[in-house]
Design an enzyme around this catalytic site. Structure first.
Site, mmCIF file in Angstrom:
data_model
loop_
_atom_site.group_PDB
_atom_site.id
_atom_site.type_symbol
_atom_site.label_atom_id
_atom_site.label_comp_id
_atom_site.label_asym_id
_atom_site.label_seq_id
_atom_site.Cartn_x
_atom_site.Cartn_y
_atom_site.Cartn_z
ATOM 1 N N GLY A 195 21.036 83.711 94.103
ATOM 2 C CA GLY A 195 21.393 85.057 94.545
ATOM 3 C C GLY A 195 22.219 85.798 93.507
ATOM 4 O O GLY A 195 22.043 87.004 93.302
ATOM 5 N N SER A 196 23.102 85.078 92.843
ATOM 6 C CA SER A 196 23.945 85.729 91.832
ATOM 7 C C SER A 196 23.103 86.278 90.682
ATOM 8 O O SER A 196 23.353 87.375 90.191
ATOM 9 C CB SER A 196 24.984 84.744 91.280
ATOM 10 O OG SER A 196 25.918 84.413 92.284
ATOM 11 N N ASN A 228 29.777 88.218 103.585
ATOM 12 C CA ASN A 228 29.765 86.756 103.576
ATOM 13 C C ASN A 228 30.984 86.134 104.244
ATOM 14 O O ASN A 228 30.925 85.008 104.713
ATOM 15 C CB ASN A 228 29.635 86.231 102.144
ATOM 16 C CG ASN A 228 30.633 86.852 101.202
ATOM 17 O OD1 ASN A 228 30.787 88.067 101.171
ATOM 18 N ND2 ASN A 228 31.334 86.041 100.436
ATOM 19 N N GLN A 271 23.386 86.872 102.913
ATOM 20 C CA GLN A 271 23.844 86.381 104.219
ATOM 21 C C GLN A 271 22.992 86.902 105.375
ATOM 22 O O GLN A 271 23.109 86.412 106.497
ATOM 23 C CB GLN A 271 25.309 86.800 104.462
ATOM 24 C CG GLN A 271 26.292 86.187 103.493
ATOM 25 C CD GLN A 271 26.508 84.696 103.706
ATOM 26 O OE1 GLN A 271 26.205 84.143 104.757
ATOM 27 N NE2 GLN A 271 27.020 84.021 102.681
ATOM 28 N N SER A 287 18.939 84.340 98.670
ATOM 29 C CA SER A 287 19.172 83.008 98.119
ATOM 30 C C SER A 287 18.569 81.951 99.041
ATOM 31 O O SER A 287 18.644 82.068 100.265
ATOM 32 C CB SER A 287 20.683 82.801 98.000
ATOM 33 O OG SER A 287 20.951 81.467 97.668
ATOM 34 N N GLY A 288 17.983 80.920 98.452
ATOM 35 C CA GLY A 288 17.313 79.895 99.245
ATOM 36 C C GLY A 288 18.240 79.013 100.060
ATOM 37 O O GLY A 288 17.963 78.703 101.218
ATOM 38 N N HIS A 289 19.388 78.637 99.460
ATOM 39 C CA HIS A 289 20.192 77.604 100.111
ATOM 40 C C HIS A 289 20.974 78.096 101.320
ATOM 41 O O HIS A 289 21.623 77.307 102.002
ATOM 42 C CB HIS A 289 21.114 76.913 99.093
ATOM 43 C CG HIS A 289 22.297 77.706 98.658
ATOM 44 N ND1 HIS A 289 23.565 77.436 99.124
ATOM 45 C CD2 HIS A 289 22.404 78.757 97.831
ATOM 46 C CE1 HIS A 289 24.408 78.293 98.562
ATOM 47 N NE2 HIS A 289 23.728 79.099 97.774
ATOM 48 N N THR A 326 10.322 78.530 83.018
ATOM 49 C CA THR A 326 9.324 77.831 83.831
ATOM 50 C C THR A 326 9.778 77.793 85.280
ATOM 51 O O THR A 326 10.919 77.455 85.580
ATOM 52 C CB THR A 326 9.115 76.405 83.288
ATOM 53 O OG1 THR A 326 8.665 76.525 81.936
ATOM 54 C CG2 THR A 326 8.086 75.652 84.107
ATOM 55 N N CYS A 335 43.882 79.688 98.423
ATOM 56 C CA CYS A 335 44.102 78.326 97.964
ATOM 57 C C CYS A 335 42.822 77.551 97.781
ATOM 58 O O CYS A 335 42.728 76.701 96.924
ATOM 59 C CB CYS A 335 45.011 77.595 98.948
ATOM 60 S SG CYS A 335 46.715 78.091 98.750
#
Lengths: 398, 143
Positions: free
Chosen positions: A73-74, A154, A182, A202-204, A240, A327
């Site tokens: 996605g980035s 997100n 998202q 994004s796939g994940h 590829t 943090c």
């Protein structure tokens, strides 16, 4: 440390579904051909690539030729912003409109463009975490090159008025990109009906593997490549193709889109239950609009509690969740998203994001609700800040 | 970012947690804006720290550093407790991630602040013993 038994961080990443894994395995074993090769092994891979492209196109409501596979996605965000900015700068347009709480893949790319002489307007997102369409319209200038607003946030899950913003952009002739990482699989998206010119996903986040994404680009625009090299992706994105991951993404997006309504009905009920229970805790805030949010997302701030401690305590109980707390990310400033919706630093440090998926069960939610209030009480019991809050000695909340 | 087993142990089972009623010295350092506050309570008898308790608002490292620091000064004479450095705290915890080093500084400062409070209550200027207490929070909360 206890093993993670309850996974409530699906906005960070998701598990690969069984059907996605099954679809990928042949391409990790015998189907290793390069889709650019002419012989059978290569042709088979090329066919698999085309099938996945059609699956993505169908899910987004666009043409196959408008789908470009990327590494994440980035990359999609970077490509869309940088190449559009360069394309429009050649026409003398160097103004970009975005929002204050975009993902860093957008914000940091915009900051890099600012250093190159582009001007960026960051629209406010208000207390409810939603951009106003009217603000977009007012911000558009004759030299506006691009509007980029995320589909859903997100951290706090708020859903933006994307079709309405698309309409404004279309009417004004401005290119409209949305980071939908998202939103895909959670919200009904049709890029043509919603006037979206470019969209990143994004796939994940939808039960495919990490390391694969998509950029949809309206065929009106010929974006210059971001990754230069071979002629893959019709000469627009070299490298590829990651066939196993792309095949998995095709299956994942097809399944995710088909299940949106069924999944959301289940998750809305869980969301209501969590809000009802958690809001019984003293001095807790629900971040983001109560209803215009992803069904799987919850984001709370607990006064007097620090977010990372909350996460580690949940982890000790086998529950994985996330925090807008600085943090966790290694930076010491709290989340830019929570600051953008007006939370004081002190409260932003104490946030918890719960993000569910179709695999989340009611038993898991019940377990969370069983342990969470006790953890908050325990951490408050050892918190000097909580003492100050009880004595009224600290920050003010709007 | 990975915490050592020692950090996780002190986070999950913090030692000397709580308050001391009628403490001889109390010190509070840090601020809510930065996301961490440590408060130390000391019981001092004949120049020796006979009891110590703490309360901390902060991340896992903040809780673990305050916990281990209390263990390291309990039963020690004041001059020895004042020699406790943040580096010693980090070593005792088998290391801290770079972003969390400031937590160990905070623990050192909390002890110094509590001892300074003890001297002040005795009518003694703490500066010759404790030195000047620095505000650790100069980099973490640029607003």
């Amino acid at each position: 440390m206890a093993e993670t038994k309850i996974y409530l961080d699906n906005a960070a990443t998701t598990k690969i579904s069984d059907s996605v894994l099954d679809a990928m395995l042949p391409w990790l074993k015998d189907g290793y051909g390069n889709p650019s090769s002419i012989y059978t092994l290569g042709r088979q891979a090329a066919i698999a690539l085309n099938t996945a492209r059609s699956q993505v196109a169908k899910a987004l409501g666009c043409e196959d030729s408008e789908v470009y596979f990327t590494s994440c996605g980035s990359e999609s965000d970077n490509w869309a912003l940088v190449s559009t900015a360069k394309m429009m700068a050649a026409k003398g347009k160097k103004h970009i409109i975005s929002s204050a709480f975009e993902h860093h893949a957008i914000l940091h790319t915009l900051q890099a463009l600012e250093k190159e002489g582009f001007e960026v307007t960051y629209l406010p997102v208000y207390e409810n975490g939603i951009v106003k369409v009217d603000d977009v319209e007012k911000a558009i200038r004759p030299d506006t090159a691009l509007v980029t607003i995320m589909y859903a946030n997100n951290e706090i899950g708020t859903i933006q008025p994307i079709p309405e913003i698309g309409e404004v952009c279309r009417a004004k002739g401005v290119i409209f990109h949305t980071d939908a990482v998202q939103a895909v699989g959670n919200v009904h998206i049709n890029v043509k009906e919603q006037n979206i010119d470019m969209l990143s996903l994004s796939g994940h986040k939808i039960h495919a593997q990490k390391g694969v994404g998509v950029l949809y680009v309206n065929k009106k625009y010929r974006l210059a490549p971001f990754i230069n090299g071979g002629a893959q992706e019709r000469g627009r994105r070299a490298g590829t193709e990651n066939i196993p991951a792309i095949v998995g993404l095709g299956v994942a997006i097809t399944e995710a889109v088909a299940k949106i309504d069924e999944k959301n009905a289940k998750l809305r009920a869980f969301q209501d239950k969590i809000i009802n229970e958690v809001m019984k805790i003293d001095r807790v805030h629900l971040n983001g609009d109560r209803t215009k949010r992803l069904a799987g997302n919850l984001n709370f701030s607990f006064e007097g509690v620090e977010g990372e401690s909350l996460l580690l305590q949940l982890d000790l109980q086998g529950i994985a969740a996330s925090s807008g707390s600085a943090c966790t990310s290694g930076s010491l400033d709290p989340s830019h998203v929570l600051l953008a919706i007006g939370l004081p630093h002190e409260v932003a440090h104490g946030s918890l994001r719960i993000s569910m998926s179709e695999y989340t069960t009611e038993e898991e939610i019940d377990r969370l609700l069983e342990v969470l209030p006790a953890i908050v009480t325990k951490l408050r019991g050892m918190s000097p800040l909580w003492e100050h809050i009880l004595k009224g000695e600290t920050f003010k909340i709007k | 970012m990975i915490y050592s087993e020692k950090v996780m142990d002190h986070f999950a089972n913090p030692r000397n947690i709580g308050e001391i009623e009628n403490a001889d010295g109390v010190g509070e350092v840090g601020n809510a804006k930065c996301g961490d506050i440590m408060k130390m309570y000391l019981k001092i008898d004949g120049g020796v720290i006979t009891d110590v308790k703490f309360k901390t608002f902060g991340c896992g490292a903040a809780i673990a550093t305050s916990s281990i620091a209390t263990e390291m000064i309990k039963g020690k004479p004041l001059d020895e407790a004042l020699k406790l450095t943040n580096k010693a705290v980090i070593e005792a915890l088998d290391g801290l991630p770079p972003a969390k080093i400031h937590c160990s500084v905070l623990a050192e400062q909390a002890i110094k602040s509590a001892i300074a409070d003890y001297y002040t209550r005795q009518g003694v200027d703490p500066t010759p013993f404790v030195g000047k207490l620095e505000d650790h929070c100069d980099t973490c909360c640029e607003v």
